[in-house]
Design a protein around this motif. Structure first.
Motif, PDB file in Angstrom:
ATOM      1  N   ALA A  49       9.480   1.221   0.402  1.00 25.56           N
ATOM      2  CA  ALA A  49       8.520   0.112   0.334  1.00 25.56           C
ATOM      3  C   ALA A  49       8.927  -0.885  -0.746  1.00 25.56           C
ATOM      4  N   LEU A  50       9.374  -0.390  -1.870  1.00 28.84           N
ATOM      5  CA  LEU A  50       9.790  -1.291  -2.951  1.00 28.84           C
ATOM      6  C   LEU A  50      11.007  -2.111  -2.533  1.00 28.84           C
ATOM      7  N   ALA A  82       0.824  -1.219   0.000  1.00 28.81           N
ATOM      8  CA  ALA A  82       0.000   0.000   0.000  1.00 28.81           C
ATOM      9  C   ALA A  82       0.856   1.266   0.000  1.00 28.81           C
ATOM     10  N   LEU A  83       2.152   1.085   0.174  1.00 30.23           N
ATOM     11  CA  LEU A  83       3.048   2.252   0.183  1.00 30.23           C
ATOM     12  C   LEU A  83       3.903   2.346  -1.082  1.00 30.23           C
ATOM     13  N   GLY A 105      -2.961  10.077  -1.206  1.00 25.66           N
ATOM     14  CA  GLY A 105      -2.131   9.091  -1.898  1.00 25.66           C
ATOM     15  C   GLY A 105      -0.862   8.727  -1.156  1.00 25.66           C
ATOM     16  N   VAL A 106      -0.750   9.133   0.098  1.00 24.37           N
ATOM     17  CA  VAL A 106       0.427   8.720   0.889  1.00 24.37           C
ATOM     18  C   VAL A 106       0.395   7.205   1.061  1.00 24.37           C
ATOM     19  N   VAL A 107      -0.793   6.677   1.321  1.00 20.92           N
ATOM     20  CA  VAL A 107      -0.994   5.238   1.396  1.00 20.92           C
ATOM     21  C   VAL A 107      -2.169   4.913   0.468  1.00 20.92           C
TER      22      VAL A 107
END
Lengths: 315, 250
Positions: free
Chosen positions: B124-125, B111-112, B184-186
């Protein structure tokens, strides 16, 4: 390296045999390397197996000694570092148990059962408890350095091929540990008064066990020397260790906990005579923390038997 | 990573995930040397190091002094969920938590990955690449421990049942989560992630003949600001050495 299909699918090479012990020892003296499939003399097999089993047990129990303070590491990266170091020690045990098991005397489960039942031994230093974080550093600085010196001496002239090859990796990793110990010591030595005092107290606890790690003076008929497993006598390694670490520790302002310590212009630093009864008692699992250490390991092993049984059944 | 200017809600979200990663890594680290077999010692220890690394990466978005921030905050300043604070001295519980946590963590990191905060998306990736190995480890071991009719399968099924309600706290949202989603942060709300997590568990349960309790609900945002009794013990360990001299370099 095998290159053809026939070579890759061939069984292990036929083991070598020797007519008698004289022929075997002549082979070793000429720099021969024994492999697992060789028909080595039973006395050699048993002596080398015991030595490797002791080493494997010590790596595992050493990991447990360091484990106690990992939850309290004073930093996240420090926790990662000490985890990685302890992971190395457990990894060494993993490799060594495989080498030992290949000698055909005991399987890995049998070796672990014997260890947890107190029937086999592990090095004296891992029968002591790390009392403070500074003990963790003392282990990294003093004990790892002693272990490194010992293992490097074995690696230099080791006649048993599988052990020598594993030692190459172990010695390399222990070298990292030793340098890590030096860096960690510097933080305490050059840090606050609290840190300096903590390390002095840890040094008071760990100096003598570290010096004793090398063992009593080697006997002239030590089979491990004769069969090119050990390359240097215990007292030679111990003396070299003392020459290196006494001035280093004194240079950082620490006091070596040995009232009889003296410097001889010819012989260098000389320590007091060691009462080896402490080492002998410790190696019989009678050390200060032997009972707790073995009970922790044995208890966890017993509590998780269902996992191993399930995996074996699913295999 | 370096500290960036996050808004209060985003900072709260990052802190919640960081504290969860930190505490799960700390719990995993206690298993070194006492796992059921040596290979598992090595694997679980690597996972612990990775989780601590993810926590460091997240903390670095919030502070210039990770160690003091991570260890020396007052308990009420942590944002960990109840599930990662629990002490679990038995392997079945520790392993089932690992398995449930990895499934939840995948959803939380995913989600990030498209976050409008580039540093968070990049982290996150990177984390997701390592987490793929963690999930593979958890799922493979879980598969081998759940052969129907075995003692191990019964132990695991019992632990899963005991855990799911508490594990749902992994989806405890932070205050102003709706704003984070809108900005859109999460990508998705914690409630939506919980739905996916629960659906995945349902599929697993059917395949393995395990009866699950009713779908749990996650606590509200206030739960992120309160600590469980077990946290006192965990925090005591975390601060045991650094608090001896908080100004020293250890």
């Amino acid at each position: 390296m095998p290159t053809t299909l026939a070579e890759r699918t061939a069984g292990p090479p036929v083991g070598r045999t020797w007519d008698d012990m004289d022929a075997f020892e002549a082979f070793l003296d000429a720099g021969g390397i024994v492999e697992a499939h060789d028909d080595m003399p039973e006395a050699y097999r048993l002596e080398v197996f015991r030595f490797i089993e002791l080493h494997a047990n010590s790596e595992l129990m050493g990991g447990l000694t360091e484990r106690d303070w990992i939850p309290k590491a004073p930093g996240l990266r420090l926790k990662q570092i000490f985890l990685a170091k302890t992971q190395d020690e457990i990894g060494h045990a993993h490799l060594l148990y495989m080498v030992a098991a290949d000698m055909g005397k005991k399987s890995r489960p049998e070796m672990l059962d014997d260890l947890f039942a107190g029937r086999t031994r592990f090095h004296n230093v891992f029968h002591y408890q790390a009392v403070t974080w500074a003990d963790q550093i003392a282990i990294a600085y003093l004990v790892d350095a002693a272990a490194f010196a010992s293992q490097r001496a074995v690696f230099q002239n080791c006649s048993y091929g599988p052990y020598k090859r594993v030692l190459k990796r172990i010695v390399a990793e222990e070298g990292f540990h030793m340098r890590h110990g030096e860096e960690m010591l510097m933080r305490l030595a050059e840090g606050s008064e609290i840190q300096h005092r903590m390390f002095q107290e840890a040094l008071d606890r760990w100096w003598m066990p570290a010096v004793q790690l090398f063992g009593p003076d080697s006997s002239d008929d030590d089979p491990l020397m004769r069969w090119h497993i050990k390359s240097q006598r215990n007292e030679t390694l111990r003396h070299a260790y003392v020459q290196k670490y006494v001035p280093l520790l004194q240079g950082y302002g620490f006091t070596i906990p040995d009232e009889g310590l003296r410097h001889d212009p010819d012989a260098g630093w000389l320590i007091s005579d060691i009462d080896w009864s402490e080492l002998r008692a410790t190696m019989r699992n009678g050390g200060p923390d032997s009972r707790r250490r073995i009970a922790t390991a044995a208890g966890s092993h017993a509590d998780t038997a269902w996992v191993r049984e399930a995996l074996e059944a699913a295999a | 990573m370096t500290r960036i200017d996050l808004g209060p809600a985003a900072a709260e979200h990052v802190l919640a995930l960081a504290d969860d990663e930190h505490l799960i890594g700390a719990h995993h680290s206690t298993w070194i040397g006492v796992c059921p077999f040596l290979e598992e010692d090595l694997a679980f220890c690597s996972i612990a190091q990775d989780e601590l690394g993810h926590a460091i990466g997240l903390y670095e978005l919030l502070t210039d002094d990770v160690d003091r921030f991570a260890l020396l905050r007052a308990p009420e300043e942590y944002r960990s969920c109840a599930y990662v604070e629990r002490l679990m001295p038995g392997w079945a519980d520790a392993f089932v938590r690992h398995w449930l946590y990895e499934r939840a963590e995948q959803l939380r990191w995913d989600a990030l990955t498209t976050s409008t905060v580039p540093e968070l998306a990049a982290l996150a990736l990177a984390a997701d690449r390592e987490e793929a190995f963690h999930r593979r480890h958890a799922e493979q071991l879980m598969e081998r421990l759940t052969t129907p009719g075995t003692q191990a399968a019964a132990i695991i099924a019992s632990a899963v049942n005991d855990h799911v309600a508490s594990a749902a706290s992994l989806f405890t949202p932070v205050t102003d989560e709706a704003t984070l989603v809108a900005d859109g942060v999460v990508a998705r709300s914690a409630e939506a992630l919980l739905d996916d997590w629960w659906a995945g568990l349902g599929t697993w349960a059917v395949a393995h003949g395990v009866d699950l309790p009713p779908r749990p609900t996650a606590p509200g945002p206030a739960a992120r600001r309160s600590r469980t009794d077990d946290f006192t013990t965990v925090h005591g360990d975390l601060t045991a050495v650094i608090s001896l001299d908080p100004t020293a370099v250890w």
